[in-house]
Design a protein around this motif. Structure first.
Motif, short mmCIF file in Angstrom:
data_model
loop_
_atom_site.label_atom_id
_atom_site.label_comp_id
_atom_site.label_asym_id
_atom_site.label_seq_id
_atom_site.Cartn_x
_atom_site.Cartn_y
_atom_site.Cartn_z
N HIS A 1 -38.40 -16.76 -22.29
CA HIS A 1 -37.66 -15.81 -21.46
C HIS A 1 -37.57 -14.47 -22.17
O HIS A 1 -37.05 -14.40 -23.28
CB HIS A 1 -36.25 -16.34 -21.17
CG HIS A 1 -36.26 -17.53 -20.29
ND1 HIS A 1 -36.65 -18.77 -20.73
CD2 HIS A 1 -35.93 -17.68 -18.98
CE1 HIS A 1 -36.55 -19.64 -19.74
NE2 HIS A 1 -36.12 -19.01 -18.67
N HIS A 2 -38.03 -13.44 -21.52
CA HIS A 2 -38.04 -12.11 -22.13
C HIS A 2 -36.94 -11.25 -21.55
O HIS A 2 -36.53 -11.40 -20.42
CB HIS A 2 -39.40 -11.44 -21.93
CG HIS A 2 -40.47 -12.07 -22.75
ND1 HIS A 2 -40.61 -11.84 -24.08
CD2 HIS A 2 -41.41 -12.97 -22.42
CE1 HIS A 2 -41.62 -12.55 -24.54
NE2 HIS A 2 -42.12 -13.25 -23.55
N GLN A 3 -36.51 -10.31 -22.40
CA GLN A 3 -35.50 -9.35 -22.02
C GLN A 3 -35.92 -8.59 -20.76
O GLN A 3 -37.08 -8.28 -20.58
CB GLN A 3 -35.37 -8.34 -23.17
CG GLN A 3 -33.99 -7.85 -23.42
CD GLN A 3 -33.94 -7.10 -24.74
OE1 GLN A 3 -34.92 -7.05 -25.45
NE2 GLN A 3 -32.82 -6.54 -25.05
N ASP A 4 -34.95 -8.30 -19.92
CA ASP A 4 -35.24 -7.43 -18.78
C ASP A 4 -35.62 -6.05 -19.29
O ASP A 4 -35.16 -5.63 -20.35
CB ASP A 4 -34.01 -7.29 -17.88
CG ASP A 4 -33.75 -8.58 -17.10
OD1 ASP A 4 -34.63 -9.45 -17.15
OD2 ASP A 4 -32.68 -8.69 -16.48
N ARG B 1 -38.50 -17.94 -14.55
CA ARG B 1 -38.31 -16.52 -14.88
C ARG B 1 -38.28 -15.67 -13.61
O ARG B 1 -38.91 -16.03 -12.61
CB ARG B 1 -39.43 -16.04 -15.79
CG ARG B 1 -39.45 -16.72 -17.15
CD ARG B 1 -40.64 -16.25 -17.97
NE ARG B 1 -41.91 -16.63 -17.35
CZ ARG B 1 -43.08 -16.09 -17.64
NH1 ARG B 1 -43.15 -15.14 -18.55
NH2 ARG B 1 -44.18 -16.49 -17.05
N GLN C 1 -39.41 -10.56 -15.76
CA GLN C 1 -39.82 -11.36 -16.92
C GLN C 1 -41.26 -11.85 -16.77
O GLN C 1 -41.99 -11.93 -17.76
CB GLN C 1 -38.86 -12.54 -17.09
CG GLN C 1 -37.46 -12.11 -17.52
CD GLN C 1 -36.45 -13.23 -17.39
OE1 GLN C 1 -36.64 -14.17 -16.62
NE2 GLN C 1 -35.36 -13.13 -18.13
N CYS C 2 -41.68 -12.16 -15.55
CA CYS C 2 -43.07 -12.60 -15.33
C CYS C 2 -44.05 -11.45 -15.57
O CYS C 2 -45.07 -11.61 -16.23
CB CYS C 2 -43.24 -13.13 -13.90
SG CYS C 2 -42.43 -14.70 -13.60
N ALA D 1 -43.61 -8.77 -17.35
CA ALA D 1 -43.57 -8.24 -18.72
C ALA D 1 -44.74 -8.71 -19.56
O ALA D 1 -45.31 -7.94 -20.34
CB ALA D 1 -42.25 -8.60 -19.39
N SER E 1 -43.14 -12.50 -29.93
CA SER E 1 -42.51 -12.22 -28.63
C SER E 1 -42.44 -10.72 -28.37
O SER E 1 -42.45 -9.90 -29.28
CB SER E 1 -41.11 -12.84 -28.57
OG SER E 1 -40.27 -12.22 -29.52
#
Length: 706
Positions: free
Chosen positions: A665-668, A251, A255-256, A258, A611
């Motif tokens: 993996h998260h959205q920017d 990531r 992402q980290c 977040a 999430s």
């Protein structure tokens, strides 16, 4: 000495037995006075005493006996206090010191502790992270904070306070800013024994710090700590860190960050595996309530009246004839026992439904009107505010331990009539509820007194006839809005209670406290029926899910949890806030949860998998209150920065579902203006509460600060 029956198994009664018999008779007299018939009969039977023997005992004898007993007890206490307790104190002190030494030895873990060795190992680890490839650097940097803190604990436990502080000061600049508050609190530790009572220390000792990392980055890290000079770091990693690895690319920094920031690191994926039934329960069939029972059918072929016109069937109300679709994600209607709706409750729901049919649809081109209620001259300090579901009443809690209710309509707050007047009413009357109230008792405002500390939250029951309040005095009070008095006091928490909320279906309510727990209650029991344990610091806010099956909590440990009311288990753990979570709100569809925090951020979570959907950045101070519009298209938030923000929640969820992202993996983070529709400043009044009426008018409550 001759032993005889107390009632005279022998004709001669010794002097030593006379007082015993008299004491027993006095005791029986006292038992009879309080009408404890069962106890009296058993005692008479056991002691072989008849009721006739009590005739010679008067009230003065009983009082004399009680005063003698109290005097003897007082004398015994004095003698006990005069005994030397130095030996006992010395023994207990020795045991305490031994336990403390043993606990501190666990922190050090090695008799030949060398602080310099740990500092050198950490310095090499930091250099390794800084020199690693950019693609892995951000994930690898997540290990620095927990390892730094564990080395600090070890140096403190060894008694080298100044060296430990110097270690933190030297390396804290390499950490992200949201960890600085935690490090500042740790720097306040002035002696080794204080480690055992610190919340952050307990949190990191109780649960392993979780770091989500790609498999490639984790392999690089393992190779580095296999070096002989990194043995001390490897030992910390094995004891206090848990790596949640996944396949795929590492990531990036956004992402980290977040999902980072909590006292326990990231949430494990298995924490969010249980299925959550986030759908809404099927609504009541109002058509059966409003349609009169069909009359018995008459035969059409009546020979005496061949030309009689046929009766028309009553028309169905199009508003009520719409049947609610069954939601595949909804829990079973009997999953938890819910109260049966009375006819009066159904009529209230019917009235709400009719009013909702006149609701103004909201979107980016048609924003809601907002009305602001400012509390003036509040020398006592407003601590909370709540508006009833029908928007007719406002309740405020004050720091002087009072609760005040205002009517927001011309209708006054009336009380029930006297009992004699109520008996004369026709109970079958259609307007019986209105007839029960005394017009002469109407007032525009009423005050509740009973708490002995600041009131931190008020909550109206869905039926609008009850109000809950919680306080620093560790009690919850249930107030009647008909008799305007306290009905029940609930005790269970042992520390201040920060929040309390009614279930949308009534009957149940939930509270949360400084004691790190939340509790589920029912109005008809003074004992809690569930205790939710898992947060590592005090639980600051709580909210019921729209289907009443789940409860969300926000905590000072910077996490948000979702609990199942059926079994008390945690079914979602969500991390991402960088400060205490202050407020929670569920979306009208039940799938999403919004949370506001001291870190100025609003985070939207997807409860289907736990999430993070997105982080909304606009506020410049603590976010104190969040609410969704009645149609679920808008999200309103406000805080101590004197600003109200309106967000396009409909567009936000559409974008999220279109670009669905994995758990790893998260959205920017989005540009802050993408979903922001409007900002309303309040000049000089911090917001305390927000509320959408059934017609989507936005009501705000604030406290004027000169």
């Amino acid at each position: 000495m001759e032993i005889t029956n107390i009632n005279g198994g022998n004709d001669t009664e010794t002097p030593s037995q006379t007082p015993d018999k008299r004491e027993l008779l006095c005791l029986l007299k006292l038992i009879r006075k309080y009408q404890l018939k069962g106890t009296e009969e058993l005692l008479c039977q056991e002691a072989n005493v008849s009721s006739a023997d009590l005739a010679g005992i008067c009230e003065e004898d009983v009082k004399l006996l009680l005063s003698d007993a109290l005097a003897q007890a007082s004398e015994a206490d004095e003698q006990l206090n005069k005994k030397p307790i130095a030996a006992q104190s010395a023994k207990s002190l020795a045991v305490t010191e031994a336990n403390t030494a043993e606990a501190l030895a666990k922190f050090i873990g090695d008799d030949a502790f060398d602080a310099q060795q740990y500092e050198q190992a950490y310095d090499e680890l930091r250099t390794f992270v800084e020199e690693s490839l950019d693609i892995y650097k951000h994930e690898l940097s997540m290990v620095l904070y927990p390892i730094l803190v564990q080395i600090y604990f070890k140096i403190i436990a060894s008694g080298q306070i100044e060296k430990a502080r110097g270690f933190i000061e030297k390396y804290k600049s390499n950490l992200d800013g949201y960890y600085i508050e935690g490090l500042f609190n740790l720097l306040l530790i002035s002696k080794p024994e204080e480690l055992l009572d610190n919340d952050l220390v307990t949190a990191m000792e109780t649960d392993k710090f979780v770091i989500r990392m790609s498999r490639d980055a984790h392999s690089l890290f393992k190779r580095h700590i296999q070096d002989r000079r990194q043995e001390v770091v490897a030992d910390i990693v094995s004891k206090y860190l848990h790596f949640d690895t996944y396949e795929g690319m590492a990531r990036n920094k956004l992402q980290c960050v977040a999902t980072a920031g909590s006292h326990i690191g990231d949430a494990k994926r298995q924490d969010n595996k249980v299925r959550v039934y986030y759908g809404l329960l099927k609504e009541v069939d109002f058509q059966t309530l409003t349609t009169p029972a069909p009359a018995p059918e008459e035969e059409d072929d009546d020979p005496d009246a061949p030309d009689r016109p046929k009766k028309k069937k009553p028309k169905k109300d199009p508003l009520l004839s719409k049947k609610s679709k069954s939601d595949p994600n909804a829990p079973a209607i009997d999953r938890i026992p819910l109260p049966e709706l009375k006819d009066a409750d159904k009529l209230l729901k019917l009235k709400a439904l009719r009013e909702a049919s006149k609701r103004l649809p909201l979107n980016k081109d048609q924003l809601p009107s907002a009305v602001f209620y400012t509390v003036l001259n509040s020398m006592q300090g407003v601590t909370c505010a709540e508006i009833s579901d029908d928007s007719t009443m406002l309740a405020c809690g004050f720091s002087d331990s009072t609760v005040r209710i205002w009517s927001l309509t011309p209708a006054k707050l009336r009380a029930l009539k006297e009992a004699d007047a109520l008996r004369e009413l026709d109970k079958e009357s259609a307007d019986i509820n209105a007839r029960m109230l005394d017009e002469r008792s109407g007032e525009m405002t009423r005050t509740f007194m009973g708490h002995t500390g600041p009131v931190y939250r008020c909550a109206f029951a869905p039926e609008m006839n009850l109000l809950l309040s919680c306080s620093e005095d560790s009690t919850i009070r249930l107030w009647s809005l008909l008799t305007w008095s306290c009905v029940v006091t609930y005790r269970g928490h042992v520390f201040p209670i920060w929040d309390v909320r009614f279930a949308p279906h009534g009957y149940y309510f939930v509270s949360c406290s400084y004691d790190k727990t939340a509790r589920l209650w029912s109005t008809d029991s003074n004992q809690s029926i569930r205790v939710f344990v898992g947060h590592l610091s005090d639980v600051d806010c709580v909210q019921f899910h729209p289907n009443s099956n789940y409860i969300a909590t926000g905590s000072s440990d910077r996490t948000v949890r979702l609990w199942d009311a059926l079994n008390g288990q945690s079914v979602r753990l969500m991390t991402g806030h960088k400060g205490t979570v202050n407020t929670l709100a569920f979306s009208t569809c039940g799938r999403y949860l919004a949370s506001g925090s001291v870190d100025h951020n609003i985070i939207v979570w997807d409860l289907s998998n736990g999430s993070l959907v997105t982080t909304l950045l606009r506020h410049t101070s603590t976010v104190t209150t969040i609410t969704f519009s009645r149609d679920g298209t808008l999200l309103a938030a406000a805080g101590l920065d004197n600003n109200l923000t309106l967000w396009d929640f409909h567009r936000l969820t559409e974008d999220y579902l279109r670009n669905h992202i994995t758990v790893s993996h998260h959205q920017d983070e989005n540009d802050e203006d993408v979903y922001l529709l409007r900002t309303f400043p309040s000049k000089n009044s911090p917001f305390v509460a927000l509320h959408f009426t059934r017609r989507n008018l936005l009501m705000c409550v604030g406290l004027f600060k000169s």
